[in-house]
Design a protein around this motif. Structure first.
Motif, mmCIF file in Angstrom:
data_model
loop_
_atom_site.group_PDB
_atom_site.id
_atom_site.type_symbol
_atom_site.label_atom_id
_atom_site.label_comp_id
_atom_site.label_asym_id
_atom_site.label_seq_id
_atom_site.Cartn_x
_atom_site.Cartn_y
_atom_site.Cartn_z
ATOM 1 N N PHE A 16 40.236 29.031 53.679
ATOM 2 C CA PHE A 16 40.206 30.064 54.706
ATOM 3 C C PHE A 16 41.392 30.098 55.760
ATOM 4 O O PHE A 16 41.768 29.133 56.006
ATOM 5 C CB PHE A 16 38.726 30.048 55.546
ATOM 6 N N GLN B 242 40.668 35.038 56.968
ATOM 7 C CA GLN B 242 39.505 34.720 57.786
ATOM 8 C C GLN B 242 39.708 34.548 59.269
ATOM 9 O O GLN B 242 39.721 33.455 59.958
ATOM 10 C CB GLN B 242 38.654 33.412 57.364
ATOM 11 N N CYS C 194 38.377 35.339 61.995
ATOM 12 C CA CYS C 194 37.377 34.859 63.054
ATOM 13 C C CYS C 194 37.412 33.121 63.259
ATOM 14 O O CYS C 194 36.959 32.909 64.295
ATOM 15 C CB CYS C 194 35.621 35.230 62.237
ATOM 16 N N LEU C 195 38.100 32.478 62.473
ATOM 17 C CA LEU C 195 38.337 31.150 62.646
ATOM 18 C C LEU C 195 39.177 30.908 63.978
ATOM 19 O O LEU C 195 39.106 30.036 64.603
ATOM 20 C CB LEU C 195 39.398 30.513 61.585
ATOM 21 N N GLN D 74 34.835 39.794 53.258
ATOM 22 C CA GLN D 74 35.152 38.763 52.363
ATOM 23 C C GLN D 74 33.625 38.264 51.914
ATOM 24 O O GLN D 74 33.240 37.448 52.360
ATOM 25 C CB GLN D 74 35.961 37.650 52.930
ATOM 26 N N GLY E 38 30.096 37.796 53.362
ATOM 27 C CA GLY E 38 31.217 37.555 54.391
ATOM 28 C C GLY E 38 30.604 36.433 55.010
ATOM 29 O O GLY E 38 29.777 36.372 55.756
ATOM 30 N N PRO E 39 31.317 35.034 54.521
ATOM 31 C CA PRO E 39 30.952 34.117 55.482
ATOM 32 C C PRO E 39 31.072 33.919 56.937
ATOM 33 O O PRO E 39 30.486 33.249 57.633
ATOM 34 C CB PRO E 39 31.879 32.766 54.792
ATOM 35 N N PHE E 40 32.182 34.859 57.401
ATOM 36 C CA PHE E 40 32.268 34.981 58.695
ATOM 37 C C PHE E 40 32.370 33.652 59.390
ATOM 38 O O PHE E 40 31.276 33.318 60.426
ATOM 39 C CB PHE E 40 30.987 35.749 59.368
ATOM 40 N N THR E 41 33.108 32.928 58.984
ATOM 41 C CA THR E 41 33.224 31.340 59.330
ATOM 42 C C THR E 41 33.784 31.246 60.978
ATOM 43 O O THR E 41 34.907 31.912 61.197
ATOM 44 C CB THR E 41 34.396 30.580 58.628
ATOM 45 N N HIS E 42 32.920 30.524 61.780
ATOM 46 C CA HIS E 42 33.597 30.336 62.970
ATOM 47 C C HIS E 42 33.264 28.504 63.211
ATOM 48 O O HIS E 42 32.588 27.898 62.913
ATOM 49 C CB HIS E 42 32.516 30.931 64.161
ATOM 50 N N ILE E 43 34.380 28.279 64.127
ATOM 51 C CA ILE E 43 34.549 26.676 64.497
ATOM 52 C C ILE E 43 34.403 26.905 66.064
ATOM 53 O O ILE E 43 34.637 27.622 66.879
ATOM 54 C CB ILE E 43 35.790 26.261 64.393
#
Lengths: 163, 163
Positions: free
Chosen positions: A40, A87, A89-90, A147, B155-160
């Protein structure tokens, strides 16, 4: 040093990304990979092509893939497939109960850098005869699209690398 | 402030985590959730119970779930399921081509904090009548085990989030 890009790497046995949803005139399109890495990618303000070159070198060399002997090796030496997913949103930052995205690069530059990232990975795969013989592929998502991902793992073994 | 814990949040339509592999004497065990959030958790040196309480509050309140109207809402308001996965590798730092894990908390303390994290989430779910009526569940992986995960996303919509 300010972070200008961030990647999240997960291992997979197989992964499928939907590129386009089904419509009245066409079927849904998918990008599929077998064993390898799902990467990602998020570009922040300040990212540039030199940084992308550095990122690609690291991604192709980082020893996070489990080889047949159980030892960690790179995607290049595995060899395996690569699925590159934009991605943005990371780059989000938690603010109260919501996430803000002020650090993320503008869409035009982000899209250009993403395309460069994918091209450099693809070139590297194509120049490596062992990867070519093994039929390894680079697949990628569409910048700005949702995605839709399905992933099968033997442990996602999630790592974050900031650049 | 030094980071003492790190979580990665991904959205899912469904997720399955293998808790124990198949053996000669028993079948494989799985933890399954429906729509909700997959939360990967890593505790670093300096993490403590007060921090875990803060983390759980944030995880339950953060607006990263897509509601029926398309608006982002919390897992509590969705309401949805939660799969909590220990993922110590999130605390890794790239060093050359390898990743080092010097910042990660020792296994005993990490295991304790992880259990507390899961318990606090479970308590919160059980005290919320709307979540109980909807049948929402908290599932979790086993600290120290390999986390074999299959995930289906929209959409995994990944956030950290770092704490």
């Amino acid at each position: 040093m300010e972070t200008s890009a961030r990647i999240v790497i997960q291992q997979c046995l197989a992964a499928t990304l939907r590129l386009n949803p089904e419509s009245e005139v066409s079927e849904a399109e998918y990008a599929k990979i077998k064993q390898g890495m799902v990467v990602f990618v998020c570009f922040l303000k300040g990212a540039n092509k030199e940084l992308v070159e550095k990122m690609v070198k690291q991604v192709l060399a980082i020893k996070l893939c489990e080889g047949k002997d159980g030892k960690l090796t790179s995607i290049t030496d595995l060899p395996g497939d690569l699925l590159i997913i934009p991605q943005a949103c990371l780059g989000g930052k938690l603010k109260g109960k919501s996430v803000q995205y002020h650090s993320i690069i503008n869409k035009t530059d982000g899209s250009d850098l993403y395309r460069t990232f994918v091209e450099l990975c693809t070139d590297s795969f194509q120049q490596n005869s062992a990867m070519q013989e093994a039929g390894c592929v680079v697949k990628s998502g569409v910048y700005g699209n949702r995605q839709v991902l399905n992933m099968e793992t033997n442990g996602p073994f999630t790592h974050i690398v900031d650049f």
